[in-house]
Design an enzyme around this catalytic site. Structure first.
Site, mmCIF file in Angstrom:
data_model
loop_
_atom_site.group_PDB
_atom_site.id
_atom_site.type_symbol
_atom_site.label_atom_id
_atom_site.label_comp_id
_atom_site.label_asym_id
_atom_site.label_seq_id
_atom_site.Cartn_x
_atom_site.Cartn_y
_atom_site.Cartn_z
ATOM 1 N N LYS A 164 16.943 0.117 0.414
ATOM 2 C CA LYS A 164 15.871 1.211 0.285
ATOM 3 C C LYS A 164 16.159 2.479 -0.022
ATOM 4 C CE LYS A 164 14.026 -3.116 1.338
ATOM 5 N NZ LYS A 164 13.877 -4.144 0.201
ATOM 6 N N ARG A 209 35.905 -8.024 6.776
ATOM 7 C CA ARG A 209 34.836 -8.636 7.440
ATOM 8 C C ARG A 209 34.585 -7.880 8.785
ATOM 9 N NH1 ARG A 209 35.251 -12.469 11.052
ATOM 10 N NH2 ARG A 209 36.990 -13.548 10.202
ATOM 11 N N ASP A 266 12.917 -0.365 13.280
ATOM 12 C CA ASP A 266 13.139 -0.234 12.007
ATOM 13 C C ASP A 266 12.597 0.675 11.417
ATOM 14 O OD1 ASP A 266 13.111 -0.697 9.217
ATOM 15 O OD2 ASP A 266 12.954 -2.690 9.322
ATOM 16 N N TYR A 305 7.585 -6.499 8.696
ATOM 17 C CA TYR A 305 8.149 -6.857 7.313
ATOM 18 C C TYR A 305 8.110 -8.311 7.459
ATOM 19 C CZ TYR A 305 11.731 -8.409 3.915
ATOM 20 O OH TYR A 305 12.364 -9.151 3.072
HETATM 21 N N1 PLP Z 1 13.138 -3.926 6.973
HETATM 22 C C1 PLP Z 1 12.073 -3.453 6.109
HETATM 23 C C2 PLP Z 1 10.951 -2.551 6.593
HETATM 24 C C3 PLP Z 1 11.846 -4.068 4.825
HETATM 25 O O1 PLP Z 1 10.996 -3.690 4.172
HETATM 26 C C4 PLP Z 1 12.902 -4.800 4.510
HETATM 27 C C5 PLP Z 1 13.190 -5.328 2.836
HETATM 28 O O2 PLP Z 1 11.949 -5.192 2.359
HETATM 29 C C6 PLP Z 1 14.132 -5.245 5.326
HETATM 30 C C7 PLP Z 1 13.954 -4.815 6.542
HETATM 31 C C8 PLP Z 1 15.081 -6.054 4.775
HETATM 32 O O3 PLP Z 1 15.892 -5.547 4.114
HETATM 33 P P1 PLP Z 1 16.901 -6.310 2.946
HETATM 34 O O4 PLP Z 1 16.161 -6.736 1.765
HETATM 35 O O5 PLP Z 1 18.008 -5.273 2.791
HETATM 36 O O6 PLP Z 1 17.551 -7.383 3.792
#
Ligand code: PLP
Length: 382
Positions: free
Chosen positions: A200, A49, A175, A103
């Site tokens: 992704k 953890r 991000d 997102y």
């Molecule tokens: N950031 C972006 C741009 C995303 O498209 C996503 C999910 O689609 C996330 C963060 C969140 O990722 P996770 O599904 O791995 O929690």
């Protein structure tokens, strides 16, 4: 320093027992020497953890090297990286500036969950510095942005945001999931912290959920201590899979850049298509900026059809190769309606305001032959 495609293979490879590929460290706990524990304290105790198994450490070293960062911290998902980072850095009464059109999970975290802890957020146009200045408050601590926004592929004035934060003493957090470090490395452009959903492109095989935050060592220590308490560490087996998947990210993303551009061009010329959102198209409002900042335009695009929702439903029922599923960045081409998946947590009014219509389709281009994908789209649109 070696080039990206070399670093992704050779950084963070400790060759434990001579193993060329890092093994799975499927152990929750490790031998404990009380003398070294006394030096490092709780956060250095070796425990899964606390994100410090040999598998975590090697992969964190690789991820830091890819983004040109001092340190990296793995998390159990992209959302765990985002929520842990924000909770670590913000206090009740603080205020966040965030780009409009993020997102859906991040948007909802900002407007619902963080608000419950007394943290306010104002959404601003990522291309309007005057709006940033106007929305700024005495307790504004942080600016949150996506390198390419999901799902409309907006490219904010990223150098402008870095400058705004630097002069105003704000933290800049980006991000970089959609752009990927293959196409863009935000820390080199001056961002303080960069986050990925490794679910992704970094993993690329649609078989795990993971996240990472990279940046300076001092900030990363604060975020790690928060993660140690919140508990969103990455599972050791997922560490192993991500370590394996990431090695091909340069090849995959370059192919996806090329295929998505070809598909975006095909779609933009098709009479059944009303609009295509892809920063590689000359018609994209921030095409010039994307060209200046990124090495490629990514594998994600979105579009609207002339016939709206009815046209979308027909296309989805006819396509043979495109798989109707949320998420993105995998080897297979996925298609989804953000209004029903990635942005379902927003209210219809919020989606409408952001320009995410019920008829918007998002395509994550995979590694199939792009000609096959174009033929499939052509028959589905005919
Ligand atoms: N950031 C972006 C741009 C995303 O498209 C996503 C999910 O689609 C996330 C963060 C969140 O990722 P996770 O599904 O791995 O929690």
């Amino acid at each position: 320093m070696t080039r990206f495609a070399t670093r992704v293979i050779h950084a963070g490879e400790p060759r434990i027992c001579g193993a060329v590929s890092i093994p799975v460290f499927q152990s929750s706990t490790f031998l404990h020497d009380p003398r070294s524990a006394a030096e490092g304290g709780y956060h250095e105790v070796r425990y899964a953890r606390l994100s410090n198994t040999p598998g975590h450490l090697a992969l964190q070293e690789k991820l830091a090297a890819l983004e040109g960062a001092e340190a990296a911290l793995l998390t159990s998902s992209g959302m765990a990286a985002i929520s842990t980072t924000l909770l670590a850095l913000l206090e009740p009464g603080d205020h966040v500036l965030a780009q409009e059109g993020l997102y859906g999970g991040t948007h909802t975290l900002l407007v619902r969950d963080l608000r419950r802890f007394g943290i306010e957020c104002t959404f601003v146009d990522g291309n309007d510095p005057t709006a940033w200045g106007a929305a700024r408050r005495p307790r504004t601590r942080l600016f949150y942005v996506e390198a390419m926004s999901n799902p409309l592929l907006q490219v904010a004035d990223l150098p402008g945001i870095v400058e705004f934060c630097r002069t105003g003493g704000l933290l800049s957090v980006i991000d970089n999931t959609l752009a990927t470090p293959v196409n863009f490395q935000p820390l080199r452009c001056g961002f303080d912290l960069c986050i990925h959903s490794c679910t992704k492109y970094l993993n690329g095989h649609s078989d795990l959920v993971a996240g990472v935050v990279v940046g300076g060592a001092a900030l990363l220590t604060r975020i790690k201590h928060q993660l140690d308490r919140l508990g969103g560490a990455l599972d050791p087996h997922a560490c192993f899979l991500l370590h394996r998947g990431i090695k091909t990210v340069a090849l995959r993303v370059r192919h996806q850049n090329d295929s998505a551009l070809r598909i975006a061009r095909f779609l933009s010329r098709h009479p059944a298509v009303r609009q295509v959102h892809y920063p590689g198209l000359e018609s994209h409002p921030q095409h010039a900026r994307a060209q200046a900042l990124f090495q490629g335009f990514g594998g994600l695009l979105s579009l609207e059809l002339q016939e709206g929702v009815a046209g979308v439903e027909r296309l989805l029922s006819r396509t043979q190769l495109l798989i109707q599923a949320p998420s993105l960045g995998g080897v297979e081409t996925l298609v989804t309606r953000p209004a029903t998946t990635s942005h379902a947590s927003l209210t219809p009014a919020e989606r409408h305001r952001l320009g995410i219509s019920d008829a918007l389709l998002r395509i994550s281009v995979g590694l199939e032959d792009p000609e096959d994908l174009i033929e499939d789209l052509a028959q589905a649109l005919s």
